[in-house]
Design an enzyme around this catalytic site. Structure first.
Site, PDB file in Angstrom:
ATOM      1  N   PRO A   9     -56.360  25.451  15.244  1.00  0.00           N
ATOM      2  CA  PRO A   9     -57.173  24.909  16.245  1.00  0.00           C
ATOM      3  C   PRO A   9     -56.410  24.703  17.597  1.00  0.00           C
ATOM      4  CG  PRO A   9     -57.462  23.642  14.581  1.00  0.00           C
ATOM      5  CD  PRO A   9     -57.003  24.546  14.130  1.00  0.00           C
ATOM      6  N   ASN A  10     -56.967  25.126  18.611  1.00  0.00           N
ATOM      7  CA  ASN A  10     -56.150  24.691  19.812  1.00  0.00           C
ATOM      8  C   ASN A  10     -54.982  25.308  20.336  1.00  0.00           C
ATOM      9  OD1 ASN A  10     -58.463  22.803  20.751  1.00  0.00           O
ATOM     10  ND2 ASN A  10     -57.491  21.485  19.042  1.00  0.00           N
ATOM     11  N   ARG A  17     -52.633  23.188  27.315  1.00  0.00           N
ATOM     12  CA  ARG A  17     -52.587  21.793  26.589  1.00  0.00           C
ATOM     13  C   ARG A  17     -51.527  20.967  26.687  1.00  0.00           C
ATOM     14  NH1 ARG A  17     -52.554  22.303  20.107  1.00  0.00           N
ATOM     15  NH2 ARG A  17     -53.338  20.332  20.176  1.00  0.00           N
ATOM     16  N   ASN A  73     -49.274  27.597  11.389  1.00  0.00           N
ATOM     17  CA  ASN A  73     -49.444  26.481  12.144  1.00  0.00           C
ATOM     18  C   ASN A  73     -50.785  25.896  12.121  1.00  0.00           C
ATOM     19  OD1 ASN A  73     -49.596  23.986  13.635  1.00  0.00           O
ATOM     20  ND2 ASN A  73     -48.332  24.919  15.290  1.00  0.00           N
ATOM     21  N   ALA A  76     -54.072  20.770  13.778  1.00  0.00           N
ATOM     22  CA  ALA A  76     -54.825  19.479  13.536  1.00  0.00           C
ATOM     23  C   ALA A  76     -55.311  19.324  11.915  1.00  0.00           C
ATOM     24  CB  ALA A  76     -56.069  19.120  14.300  1.00  0.00           C
ATOM     25  N   HIS A  79     -53.384  17.896   8.950  1.00  0.00           N
ATOM     26  CA  HIS A  79     -53.582  16.401   8.262  1.00  0.00           C
ATOM     27  C   HIS A  79     -54.563  16.037   7.607  1.00  0.00           C
ATOM     28  CE1 HIS A  79     -50.516  16.061  11.378  1.00  0.00           C
ATOM     29  NE2 HIS A  79     -51.283  16.769  12.162  1.00  0.00           N
ATOM     30  N   ASP A  86     -55.438  24.281  -0.889  1.00  0.00           N
ATOM     31  CA  ASP A  86     -55.588  25.062  -2.001  1.00  0.00           C
ATOM     32  C   ASP A  86     -55.522  26.570  -1.957  1.00  0.00           C
ATOM     33  OD1 ASP A  86     -55.925  22.419  -3.150  1.00  0.00           O
ATOM     34  OD2 ASP A  86     -58.286  22.628  -3.188  1.00  0.00           O
ATOM     35  N   GLU A  97     -44.475  26.503   7.035  1.00  0.00           N
ATOM     36  CA  GLU A  97     -45.423  25.935   8.029  1.00  0.00           C
ATOM     37  C   GLU A  97     -44.530  25.583   9.401  1.00  0.00           C
ATOM     38  OE1 GLU A  97     -47.207  21.352   7.951  1.00  0.00           O
ATOM     39  OE2 GLU A  97     -45.358  21.995   6.816  1.00  0.00           O
ATOM     40  N   HIS A  99     -44.717  23.396  13.033  1.00  0.00           N
ATOM     41  CA  HIS A  99     -45.167  22.643  14.113  1.00  0.00           C
ATOM     42  C   HIS A  99     -44.467  22.461  15.371  1.00  0.00           C
ATOM     43  CE1 HIS A  99     -48.402  21.316  11.404  1.00  0.00           C
ATOM     44  NE2 HIS A  99     -47.452  21.230  10.281  1.00  0.00           N
ATOM     45  N   ARG A 106     -44.821  11.093  15.955  1.00  0.00           N
ATOM     46  CA  ARG A 106     -46.148  10.802  16.751  1.00  0.00           C
ATOM     47  C   ARG A 106     -46.841   9.781  16.077  1.00  0.00           C
ATOM     48  NH1 ARG A 106     -48.317  16.633  18.405  1.00  0.00           N
ATOM     49  NH2 ARG A 106     -49.803  15.036  19.971  1.00  0.00           N
ATOM     50  N   ARG A 110     -50.601  11.971  12.202  1.00  0.00           N
ATOM     51  CA  ARG A 110     -49.807  12.882  11.828  1.00  0.00           C
ATOM     52  C   ARG A 110     -49.000  12.957  10.960  1.00  0.00           C
ATOM     53  NH1 ARG A 110     -52.021  15.796  16.637  1.00  0.00           N
ATOM     54  NH2 ARG A 110     -52.472  14.144  18.177  1.00  0.00           N
TER      55      ARG A 110
END
Ligand code: DQA
Length: 159
Positions: A9-10, A17, A73, A76, A79, A86, A97, A99, A106, A110
């Protein structure tokens, strides 16, 4: 060999952003660079972005039997999402992964990471360059897997 890149998301808002955290680069530009590396290395690559947790789970499941590596990635959902964790565990496909920001320096929330324990590696805090590092790492993992596979085939042929 096929790599699937999953963006949570985002991340479709990159370049807009919080540029002071995520930088000015847009997702399409990041993907264009990854595609170039994939092509140079003769690897197929697919990109998928969604803002929905269940769609990430579906996409990971679709990778089963289709993809040799996943770069993700989860944004959000990193977290919070036991479901994504799973799914990665279920398909058993090597997963890296990424980020963009350094999630360890941060906000406290997070620092909780549901995903890292089921990944081959985590790359954090390198900005968009982290995706390039993930590509390098994934190509290395895939070539090691291929070497093991080839050795097994050769041993079988001799038996
Ligand atoms: C992020 C870090 C997450 O905490 C955040 O929710 C994101 C992006 C990163 O790439 O730095 O959306 O995954």
């Amino acid at each position: 060999m096929k790599i699937v890149v999953i963006q949570g998301p985002n991340l479709n808002m990159l370049g807009v952003r919080e540029k002071q955290i995520y930088g000015p680069m847009r997702l399409e530009q990041i993907h264009a660079q990854m595609k170039e590396v994939a092509e140079q290395n003769g690897v197929e690559i697919e990109f998928f972005q969604t803002n929905l947790e269940g769609e990430i789970v579906d996409k990971i499941q679709e990778c089963y039997g289709e993809a040799n590596g996943i770069i993700i990635n989860p944004a959000a959902y990193t977290h919070t999402s036991i479901a994504i964790r799973d799914a990665i565990s279920a398909v058993g496909i090597p997963t890296i992964e990424v980020h963009i920001s350094n999630i360890h320096r941060r906000e406290e929330f997070r620092k909780v990471n549901m995903i890292a324990p089921v990944c081959a590696s985590s790359i954090v805090g390198f900005g968009p360059f982290g995706y390039h590092l993930a590509m390098m790492g994934m190509l290395q993992i895939l070539s090691e897997l291929k070497a093991v596979h080839d050795a097994q085939m050769a041993a079988q042929a001799e038996a």
